[in-house]
Motif scaffolding. Structure first.
Motif, short mmCIF file in Angstrom:
data_model
loop_
_atom_site.label_atom_id
_atom_site.label_comp_id
_atom_site.label_asym_id
_atom_site.label_seq_id
_atom_site.Cartn_x
_atom_site.Cartn_y
_atom_site.Cartn_z
N VAL A 9 13.97 14.36 -2.68
CA VAL A 9 13.90 13.86 -4.06
C VAL A 9 14.14 15.04 -4.98
CG1 VAL A 9 12.45 12.79 -5.80
CG2 VAL A 9 12.28 12.04 -3.43
N THR A 10 15.30 15.02 -5.66
CA THR A 10 15.67 16.11 -6.54
C THR A 10 16.26 15.53 -7.80
OG1 THR A 10 17.97 16.29 -5.77
CG2 THR A 10 16.29 17.45 -4.48
N ASP A 11 16.63 16.42 -8.71
CA ASP A 11 17.29 15.99 -9.94
C ASP A 11 18.80 15.91 -9.76
OD1 ASP A 11 14.90 15.85 -11.30
OD2 ASP A 11 14.97 17.97 -11.88
N ALA A 12 19.30 16.23 -8.54
CA ALA A 12 20.73 16.17 -8.28
C ALA A 12 21.16 14.72 -8.11
CB ALA A 12 21.05 16.97 -7.00
N VAL A 122 11.77 -0.33 -0.68
CA VAL A 122 11.41 0.79 0.20
C VAL A 122 11.43 0.39 1.68
CG1 VAL A 122 10.06 1.92 -1.59
CG2 VAL A 122 8.92 0.36 0.00
N ALA A 123 11.65 -0.89 1.98
CA ALA A 123 11.68 -1.32 3.38
C ALA A 123 12.75 -0.59 4.17
CB ALA A 123 11.90 -2.83 3.46
N GLY A 124 13.86 -0.27 3.50
CA GLY A 124 14.93 0.42 4.20
C GLY A 124 14.54 1.79 4.72
N LEU A 125 13.56 2.42 4.06
CA LEU A 125 13.11 3.73 4.53
C LEU A 125 12.52 3.64 5.92
CD1 LEU A 125 11.39 5.14 1.30
CD2 LEU A 125 13.79 5.27 1.98
N ARG A 135 4.71 9.02 -4.61
CA ARG A 135 5.46 9.42 -5.81
C ARG A 135 6.96 9.32 -5.57
NH1 ARG A 135 8.19 13.71 -7.40
NH2 ARG A 135 7.59 14.90 -5.55
N GLU A 136 7.39 9.77 -4.42
CA GLU A 136 8.81 9.69 -4.09
C GLU A 136 9.28 8.24 -4.02
OE1 GLU A 136 9.27 13.82 -1.47
OE2 GLU A 136 8.61 11.96 -0.50
N LYS A 137 8.44 7.39 -3.44
CA LYS A 137 8.80 5.97 -3.37
C LYS A 137 8.91 5.37 -4.77
CE LYS A 137 6.85 4.99 1.20
NZ LYS A 137 5.80 4.24 1.95
N ASP A 138 7.94 5.69 -5.65
CA ASP A 138 7.98 5.17 -7.01
C ASP A 138 9.28 5.57 -7.71
OD1 ASP A 138 5.49 4.09 -6.63
OD2 ASP A 138 4.42 5.62 -7.79
N LEU A 140 12.04 6.47 -6.27
CA LEU A 140 13.17 5.89 -5.56
C LEU A 140 13.37 4.42 -5.93
CD1 LEU A 140 15.34 6.52 -3.42
CD2 LEU A 140 13.77 5.59 -1.71
N VAL A 141 12.28 3.68 -6.09
CA VAL A 141 12.38 2.28 -6.49
C VAL A 141 13.05 2.16 -7.85
CG1 VAL A 141 11.03 0.28 -7.22
CG2 VAL A 141 10.49 1.42 -5.07
N GLU A 142 12.61 2.97 -8.80
CA GLU A 142 13.23 2.92 -10.12
C GLU A 142 14.70 3.32 -10.06
OE1 GLU A 142 12.79 4.72 -14.67
OE2 GLU A 142 11.19 5.06 -13.20
N GLU A 143 14.97 4.39 -9.34
CA GLU A 143 16.36 4.87 -9.21
C GLU A 143 17.26 3.81 -8.58
OE1 GLU A 143 18.33 7.34 -5.81
OE2 GLU A 143 17.12 8.70 -7.03
N SER A 144 16.80 3.21 -7.47
CA SER A 144 17.63 2.25 -6.74
C SER A 144 17.85 0.97 -7.52
CB SER A 144 16.99 1.94 -5.38
OG SER A 144 16.82 3.12 -4.61
#
Length: 273
Positions: A9-12, A122-125, A135-138, A140-144
Motif C-alpha cells: 500500500v503506497t501512494d504510487a 476484499v474477498a479477492g485477497l 487499514r490497508e483493506k479500508d 483498498l476498498v475505497e481505491e477499488s
C-alpha cells in the motif's frame, strides 16, 4: 514455501499495465478442438475487443489467458501466453501468480450475495493469498470501488449485502473485487450482456476510466460497444466445423471502416452472426 503475498500500500499508482501475447494457442474440450493456433498481441494499457459469432472460441481464448481454461474437466491447452515476455504456463510459474496478475470479470455479475459490499471487495485477497491489515483493506476498498466507478454510490452502505445492489452496480462491484488484488491485465467476458442500457453505459465509462491504468481484453457481441471502448479488435470465426481462429485483427477504426477480409466486413456490418 507458501503462495501468500503481502499487499503493498503506497501512494504510487495501483498498477502498471502489462502486455499479453498469445502464441499459437490451441484449446480442446475432450476430443473436440475449439481453437487452433491463435496468435495475438494485446498491448499494455490498451483495450482489445474479441468479436465474432457465438461458438467461435472467443470466451475459450479469453480463459486461456489466465489459465481459467484449466478448471474445466477434460480441457487441454497448447501454445504459449506471454505476460511481459514470460509464459504463464511455464512449469515454474504458479497458478496463483497468473490469477493475481490477470484478473477476470464474468458475463453474469457474481458477487457473493450474503457478503457485504466491503467483504466482497476484499474477498479477492483471500482467494489469491494476499495479506493486508485492516487499514490497508479500508484503503483498498475505497481505491477499488473508486476505480470501478462505484464508490460515491455505496460509500455510506459498505456493510450492506452486495446482492442488494442493482445488476449494473453488482457488475461494477465484481470489477472492484477483481481490481482489489491489483492485476495488471483485466479480462472481461461479455460484461454487459445481462445489463440494461444505462448500466451498460456505466460499465463502459468504467472501462474508459481504467484504460490507462490496466490492460483490458473484452469479449463482446455488441459491435457498437466494441467500436466505443476498444483500441483494437480481433475477429474470430469457426467455419464448417473447424476450430476457431482469428480471421483478422487490427486497430478498431480500421477493422470497422476498412477491413482487409470480406468476412470481417460482413460481420461488423451485421450481415451474419
Amino acid at each position: 514455501m507458501t503462495d501468500t503475498a503481502v499487499l503493498p500500500v503506497t501512494d504510487a499508482p495501483a498498477t502498471v499495465p502489462a502486455a499479453l501475447e498469445a502464441r499459437a494457442v490451441s484449446a480442446w474440450f475432450g476430443g473436440h478442438q475449439v481453437l487452433s493456433r491463435v496468435s495475438l498481441t494485446m498491448p499494455a494499457g490498451r483495450v482489445t475487443a474479441l468479436i465474432g459469432p457465438s461458438g467461435c472460441g472467443k470466451s475459450t481464448f479469453l480463459r486461456t489467458l489466465n489459465r481459467m481454461h484449466e478448471l474445466i474437466p477434460g480441457a487441454a491447452f497448447g501454445g504459449e501466453v506471454l505476460f511481459e515476455g514470460e509464459d504463464v504456463y511455464a512449469p515454474e510459474r504458479r497458478l496463483t501468480d497468473a490469477r493475481r496478475r490477470i484478473g477476470m470479470v464474468f458475463q453474469k455479475p457474481n458477487p457473493f450475495p450474503a457478503m457485504s459490499i466491503y467483504d466482497n471487495v476484499v474477498a479477492g485477497l483471500k482467494l489469491t493469498g494476499v495479506r493486508a491489515s485492516r487499514r490497508e483493506k479500508d484503503e483498498l476498498v475505497e481505491e477499488s470501488l473508486t476505480r470501478a466507478g462505484l464508490w460515491k454510490e455505496v460509500r455510506d452502505r459498505l456493510r450492506r449485502p452486495g446482492g442488494a445492489l442493482s445488476g449494473g452496480q453488482q457488475q461494477r462491484l465484481c470489477i472492484a473485487r477483481a481490481l482489489a488484488v491489483r492485476p495488471r491485465v483485466l479480462l472481461m467476458d461479455e460484461p454487459c450482456s445481462a445489463l440494461d442500457p444505462t448500466s451498460t453505459r456505466r460499465v463502459e465509462e468504467t472501462i474508459q476510466d481504467l484504460r490507462d491504468q490496466i490492460t483490458i481484453v473484452i469479449v463482446t457481441h455488441n459491435m457498437q460497444q466494441a467500436a466505443r471502448v476498444s483500441d483494437q479488435c480481433a475477429f474470430f470465426l469457426a467455419e464448417q466445423g473447424t476450430p476457431g481462429g482469428i480471421v483478422e485483427h487490427g486497430p478498431t477504426e480500421q477493422m470497422f471502416n476498412s477491413p482487409a477480409d470480406e468476412r470481417t466486413a460482413d460481420y461488423v456490418a451485421g450481415r451474419f452472426g
